[in-house]
Design a protein around this motif. Structure first.
Motif, PDB file in Angstrom:
ATOM      1  N   PHE A  24       0.818  -1.214   0.000  1.00 41.61           N
ATOM      2  CA  PHE A  24       0.000   0.000   0.000  1.00 41.61           C
ATOM      3  C   PHE A  24       0.856   1.270   0.000  1.00 41.61           C
ATOM      4  O   PHE A  24       0.546   2.238  -0.680  1.00 41.61           O
ATOM      5  CB  PHE A  24      -0.940  -0.011   1.205  1.00 41.61           C
ATOM      6  CG  PHE A  24      -1.860   1.160   1.258  1.00 41.61           C
ATOM      7  CD1 PHE A  24      -2.829   1.360   0.286  1.00 41.61           C
ATOM      8  CD2 PHE A  24      -1.772   2.078   2.290  1.00 41.61           C
ATOM      9  CE1 PHE A  24      -3.685   2.445   0.333  1.00 41.61           C
ATOM     10  CE2 PHE A  24      -2.621   3.163   2.353  1.00 41.61           C
ATOM     11  CZ  PHE A  24      -3.581   3.350   1.369  1.00 41.61           C
ATOM     12  N   THR A  25       1.940   1.262   0.746  1.00 39.67           N
ATOM     13  CA  THR A  25       2.778   2.458   0.876  1.00 39.67           C
ATOM     14  C   THR A  25       3.881   2.533  -0.182  1.00 39.67           C
ATOM     15  O   THR A  25       4.687   3.449  -0.162  1.00 39.67           O
ATOM     16  CB  THR A  25       3.409   2.544   2.274  1.00 39.67           C
ATOM     17  OG1 THR A  25       4.198   1.372   2.502  1.00 39.67           O
ATOM     18  CG2 THR A  25       2.352   2.687   3.354  1.00 39.67           C
ATOM     19  N   GLY A  26       3.920   1.556  -1.090  1.00 37.16           N
ATOM     20  CA  GLY A  26       4.888   1.599  -2.169  1.00 37.16           C
ATOM     21  C   GLY A  26       6.195   0.898  -1.882  1.00 37.16           C
ATOM     22  O   GLY A  26       7.134   0.979  -2.678  1.00 37.16           O
ATOM     23  N   GLY A  27       6.278   0.206  -0.763  1.00 39.34           N
ATOM     24  CA  GLY A  27       7.479  -0.562  -0.452  1.00 39.34           C
ATOM     25  C   GLY A  27       7.718  -1.671  -1.465  1.00 39.34           C
ATOM     26  O   GLY A  27       8.855  -2.028  -1.759  1.00 39.34           O
ATOM     27  N   PHE A  28       6.620  -2.213  -1.974  1.00 40.83           N
ATOM     28  CA  PHE A  28       6.676  -3.188  -3.061  1.00 40.83           C
ATOM     29  C   PHE A  28       5.732  -2.702  -4.150  1.00 40.83           C
ATOM     30  O   PHE A  28       4.534  -2.557  -3.920  1.00 40.83           O
ATOM     31  CB  PHE A  28       6.243  -4.591  -2.600  1.00 40.83           C
ATOM     32  CG  PHE A  28       7.126  -5.193  -1.540  1.00 40.83           C
ATOM     33  CD1 PHE A  28       8.440  -5.523  -1.823  1.00 40.83           C
ATOM     34  CD2 PHE A  28       6.648  -5.417  -0.268  1.00 40.83           C
ATOM     35  CE1 PHE A  28       9.257  -6.077  -0.850  1.00 40.83           C
ATOM     36  CE2 PHE A  28       7.445  -5.963   0.717  1.00 40.83           C
ATOM     37  CZ  PHE A  28       8.759  -6.291   0.431  1.00 40.83           C
ATOM     38  N   ALA A  29       6.276  -2.440  -5.314  1.00 44.74           N
ATOM     39  CA  ALA A  29       5.481  -1.947  -6.433  1.00 44.74           C
ATOM     40  C   ALA A  29       4.755  -3.101  -7.109  1.00 44.74           C
ATOM     41  O   ALA A  29       5.133  -4.269  -6.966  1.00 44.74           O
ATOM     42  CB  ALA A  29       6.388  -1.247  -7.445  1.00 44.74           C
ATOM     43  N   GLU A  30       3.735  -2.757  -7.870  1.00 43.17           N
ATOM     44  CA  GLU A  30       3.016  -3.772  -8.630  1.00 43.17           C
ATOM     45  C   GLU A  30       3.980  -4.421  -9.623  1.00 43.17           C
ATOM     46  O   GLU A  30       4.836  -3.745 -10.194  1.00 43.17           O
ATOM     47  CB  GLU A  30       1.807  -3.143  -9.311  1.00 43.17           C
ATOM     48  CG  GLU A  30       0.785  -2.661  -8.283  1.00 43.17           C
ATOM     49  CD  GLU A  30      -0.455  -2.034  -8.872  1.00 43.17           C
ATOM     50  OE1 GLU A  30      -0.604  -1.991 -10.106  1.00 43.17           O
ATOM     51  OE2 GLU A  30      -1.302  -1.588  -8.072  1.00 43.17           O
ATOM     52  N   ASP A  31       3.860  -5.715  -9.766  1.00 43.97           N
ATOM     53  CA  ASP A  31       4.732  -6.567 -10.587  1.00 43.97           C
ATOM     54  C   ASP A  31       6.111  -6.787  -9.975  1.00 43.97           C
ATOM     55  O   ASP A  31       6.954  -7.444 -10.582  1.00 43.97           O
ATOM     56  CB  ASP A  31       4.889  -6.031 -12.018  1.00 43.97           C
ATOM     57  CG  ASP A  31       3.674  -6.339 -12.869  1.00 43.97           C
ATOM     58  OD1 ASP A  31       3.058  -7.398 -12.664  1.00 43.97           O
ATOM     59  OD2 ASP A  31       3.350  -5.517 -13.742  1.00 43.97           O
ATOM     60  N   GLU A  32       6.357  -6.262  -8.790  1.00 39.29           N
ATOM     61  CA  GLU A  32       7.639  -6.463  -8.114  1.00 39.29           C
ATOM     62  C   GLU A  32       7.577  -7.732  -7.276  1.00 39.29           C
ATOM     63  O   GLU A  32       6.543  -8.069  -6.701  1.00 39.29           O
ATOM     64  CB  GLU A  32       7.963  -5.269  -7.213  1.00 39.29           C
ATOM     65  CG  GLU A  32       9.307  -5.374  -6.515  1.00 39.29           C
ATOM     66  CD  GLU A  32       9.619  -4.159  -5.654  1.00 39.29           C
ATOM     67  OE1 GLU A  32      10.502  -4.282  -4.792  1.00 39.29           O
ATOM     68  OE2 GLU A  32       8.977  -3.107  -5.826  1.00 39.29           O
ATOM     69  N   GLN A  33       8.700  -8.425  -7.210  1.00 37.95           N
ATOM     70  CA  GLN A  33       8.778  -9.636  -6.403  1.00 37.95           C
ATOM     71  C   GLN A  33       8.881  -9.268  -4.928  1.00 37.95           C
ATOM     72  O   GLN A  33       9.585  -8.331  -4.557  1.00 37.95           O
ATOM     73  CB  GLN A  33       9.991 -10.469  -6.812  1.00 37.95           C
ATOM     74  CG  GLN A  33      10.037 -11.821  -6.144  1.00 37.95           C
ATOM     75  CD  GLN A  33      11.129 -12.716  -6.707  1.00 37.95           C
ATOM     76  OE1 GLN A  33      11.986 -12.275  -7.468  1.00 37.95           O
ATOM     77  NE2 GLN A  33      11.092 -13.976  -6.331  1.00 37.95           N
ATOM     78  N   VAL A  34       8.146  -9.994  -4.099  1.00 35.62           N
ATOM     79  CA  VAL A  34       8.252  -9.819  -2.651  1.00 35.62           C
ATOM     80  C   VAL A  34       9.243 -10.856  -2.128  1.00 35.62           C
ATOM     81  O   VAL A  34       9.507 -11.859  -2.796  1.00 35.62           O
ATOM     82  CB  VAL A  34       6.873  -9.949  -1.955  1.00 35.62           C
ATOM     83  CG1 VAL A  34       5.920  -8.861  -2.414  1.00 35.62           C
ATOM     84  CG2 VAL A  34       6.258 -11.314  -2.154  1.00 35.62           C
TER      85      VAL A  34
END
Length: 127
Positions: A24-34
């Motif tokens: 939600f806060t942008g720490g992980f962007a969409e399409d980014e691997q967690v």
């Protein structure tokens, strides 16, 4: 990530909530691997099955997806889904209670709107 091992809230829920907040806060962007379950479990000394259980909650909420052989990724539209869910929760948890209390106090909609506007203008509210 920080986990409270003394909390009554299960660790897997803390994992899910913290990953969701990071999305939600942008720490992980969409399409980014967690981070993988192994990475999180090793770094924070948590059972991998516990981490996976938290991640599976986010899969069920359509926020992350498993890509076979490469890991978990943030899904397109995850941030919007979180925002919409939080707005609905805000409405149910706060707005409905506010309106109910206002009605008990005999406040009209106009008076309640004036009080809300006053709250936005009050400098002390941000302190």
């Amino acid at each position: 990530m920080h986990f409270n091992f003394d909390s009554t809230e299960p660790i897997y829920l803390q994992v899910a909530e913290q990953l969701e907040e990071a999305i939600f806060t942008g720490g992980f962007a969409e399409d980014e691997q967690v981070p993988s379950t192994t990475e999180i479990s090793k770094q924070f000394h948590i059972n991998p099955a516990t981490v996976l259980k938290g991640m599976n909650l986010l899969v069920a909420k359509d926020l992350i997806e498993k890509r076979r052989g490469i890991g978990m990724f943030v899904k397109q539209g995850a941030t919007t889904r979180i925002m919409n869910q939080r707005r609905e929760s805000f409405y149910a948890d706060y707005v409905m209670n506010l309106v109910s209390e206002a009605q008990k106090l005999g406040l009209t909609q106009d008076k309640l709107e004036q009080l809300i506007s006053r709250g936005y203008q009050d400098e002390d509210i941000t302190r």
